[in-house]
Design a protein around this motif. Structure first.
Motif, PDB file in Angstrom:
ATOM      1  N   HIS A 207     -10.027   7.945   7.921  1.00 38.89           N
ATOM      2  CA  HIS A 207     -10.721   6.570   7.040  1.00 38.89           C
ATOM      3  C   HIS A 207     -11.626   6.264   7.969  1.00 38.89           C
ATOM      4  O   HIS A 207     -11.399   6.321   9.118  1.00 38.89           O
ATOM      5  CB  HIS A 207      -9.626   5.640   6.762  1.00 38.89           C
ATOM      6  N   ALA A 220       2.444  13.408   4.970  1.00 35.62           N
ATOM      7  CA  ALA A 220       1.669  12.952   4.125  1.00 35.62           C
ATOM      8  C   ALA A 220       2.013  13.073   2.920  1.00 35.62           C
ATOM      9  O   ALA A 220       2.605  14.094   2.452  1.00 35.62           O
ATOM     10  CB  ALA A 220       0.162  13.645   4.351  1.00 35.62           C
ATOM     11  N   ARG A 222       1.248  12.323  -1.679  1.00 38.55           N
ATOM     12  CA  ARG A 222       0.267  11.501  -2.838  1.00 38.55           C
ATOM     13  C   ARG A 222       1.009  10.654  -3.669  1.00 38.55           C
ATOM     14  O   ARG A 222       2.198  11.025  -3.914  1.00 38.55           O
ATOM     15  CB  ARG A 222      -0.294  12.763  -3.584  1.00 38.55           C
ATOM     16  N   ASP A 223       0.283   9.520  -4.062  1.00 38.58           N
ATOM     17  CA  ASP A 223       0.768   8.635  -5.189  1.00 38.58           C
ATOM     18  C   ASP A 223       0.583   9.324  -6.581  1.00 38.58           C
ATOM     19  O   ASP A 223      -0.321  10.212  -6.618  1.00 38.58           O
ATOM     20  CB  ASP A 223       0.456   7.233  -4.948  1.00 38.58           C
ATOM     21  N   ASN A 227      -3.753   9.305  -4.415  1.00 36.53           N
ATOM     22  CA  ASN A 227      -4.157   8.866  -2.996  1.00 36.53           C
ATOM     23  C   ASN A 227      -3.176   9.254  -2.097  1.00 36.53           C
ATOM     24  O   ASN A 227      -2.109   9.442  -2.291  1.00 36.53           O
ATOM     25  CB  ASN A 227      -4.224   7.179  -3.232  1.00 36.53           C
ATOM     26  N   PHE A 229      -1.520   9.068   1.452  1.00 33.48           N
ATOM     27  CA  PHE A 229      -1.016   7.954   2.396  1.00 33.48           C
ATOM     28  C   PHE A 229      -0.071   8.959   3.512  1.00 33.48           C
ATOM     29  O   PHE A 229       0.557   9.632   3.287  1.00 33.48           O
ATOM     30  CB  PHE A 229      -0.083   7.045   1.790  1.00 33.48           C
ATOM     31  N   GLU A 231       2.493   8.796   6.400  1.00 28.48           N
ATOM     32  CA  GLU A 231       3.727   8.072   7.077  1.00 28.48           C
ATOM     33  C   GLU A 231       3.846   8.449   8.579  1.00 28.48           C
ATOM     34  O   GLU A 231       3.716   9.806   8.888  1.00 28.48           O
ATOM     35  CB  GLU A 231       4.990   8.346   6.170  1.00 28.48           C
ATOM     36  N   GLU A 237       4.258   1.123   9.214  1.00 32.39           N
ATOM     37  CA  GLU A 237       3.101   1.149   8.310  1.00 32.39           C
ATOM     38  C   GLU A 237       2.844   2.631   7.686  1.00 32.39           C
ATOM     39  O   GLU A 237       3.024   3.364   8.372  1.00 32.39           O
ATOM     40  CB  GLU A 237       2.053   0.612   9.352  1.00 32.39           C
ATOM     41  N   GLN A 238       2.274   2.272   6.431  1.00 30.73           N
ATOM     42  CA  GLN A 238       1.614   3.760   5.913  1.00 30.73           C
ATOM     43  C   GLN A 238       0.074   3.486   5.935  1.00 30.73           C
ATOM     44  O   GLN A 238      -0.383   2.728   5.497  1.00 30.73           O
ATOM     45  CB  GLN A 238       1.997   3.941   4.724  1.00 30.73           C
ATOM     46  N   LYS A 240      -3.675   4.576   4.622  1.00 29.14           N
ATOM     47  CA  LYS A 240      -4.206   5.321   3.558  1.00 29.14           C
ATOM     48  C   LYS A 240      -5.450   6.335   4.109  1.00 29.14           C
ATOM     49  O   LYS A 240      -6.148   5.971   4.900  1.00 29.14           O
ATOM     50  CB  LYS A 240      -4.989   4.333   2.589  1.00 29.14           C
TER      51      LYS A 240
END
Length: 252
Positions: A207, A220, A222-223, A227, A229, A231, A237-238, A240
């Protein structure tokens, strides 16, 4: 009619390239002139040009990352002011570059090559190989210049983080978080400036405001919205992943 975009954060360089293009290839239609990599990527996606003239060094998202994220949607010509051994990387693939200041004669050579590719309907090959080689050459600090420790503040305390123990860096407008498995602190150094002192591939930018230690990535995912994310192995914390850097997880 062939189309193109021009991306360069320097107004004079951008306008000068457009002027010479109008001389050597009057049929070429310039769809957009972009001041940074983010605008260039948006223009490639929305306007679908045949060619993108990308300055390698641009703020936030550089030309290399724009080329990666464009994922073969157009032909790429890099512009650069760096006449050094990094240029050897271009010999690894069917891609071209223009050394600043750009001359009419040199641009004509590039245009002739692009026109031949357009007529043949061929896309450049080995783009990712070229990107990797350029990263090695342009971003690699000398061994003596590499960051070994990070001195970060936490309240009134200064903490020392060995660079190999840092899981990720996350920047906002004022500070950059330095996060390890069990601690964190803040520094005033930007992501861009941190990159100058890190070995290639020591941290992955995922990012414009986040760099992560690849050895700290557990998986890693996908939602439902597509997107990505990241891990981490030793942290809750995750992180983006922006679309610009989704190419790192392309196999998902």
């Amino acid at each position: 009619m062939p189309t193109a975009i021009i991306a360069d954060d320097e107004d004079l360089q951008r306008h000068d390239l457009k002027r010479i293009l109008q001389i050597v290839w009057p049929e070429l239609r310039i769809l957009a002139e972009c001041e940074d990599g983010g605008d260039a990527l948006d223009a490639i996606v929305k306007l679908q040009p045949d060619i993108a003239f990308l300055d390698i060094r641009m703020p936030e998202i550089n030309g290399l990352d724009v080329a990666r994220a464009s994922d073969g949607k157009c032909r790429v010509v890099f512009t650069t002011a760096y006449d050094n051994h990094a240029i050897e990387a271009f010999k690894l693939g069917a891609i071209d570059y223009l050394l600043k200041p750009i001359t009419e004669e040199r641009l004509q050579q590039t245009i002739t090559r692009i026109q031949q590719q357009l007529e043949a309907g061929a896309l450049p090959q080995n783009l990712m190989q070229v990107m990797a080689a350029l990263d090695q050459q342009l971003r690699a600090p000398q061994e003596a210049e590499r960051i070994r420790w990070i001195s970060a503040s936490s309240g009134n305390t200064i903490k020392l983080f060995p660079i190999e123990e840092v899981l990720f860096f996350e920047s906002d407008l004022r500070y950059t978080r330095v996060v390890s498995a069990n601690d964190e602190g803040h520094i005033r150094t930007s992501i861009k400036d941190l990159q100058k002192g890190l070995a290639p591939e020591q941290f992955w930018q995922i990012h414009r405001s986040i760099m992560v230690n690849p050895h700290a990535i557990a998986r890693a995912r996908r939602d439902e919205m597509g997107n990505i994310f990241v891990e981490l192995k030793n942290h809750k914390e995750q992180l983006k992943v922006s679309q610009t850097y989704a190419w790192r997880f392309k196999s998902m």
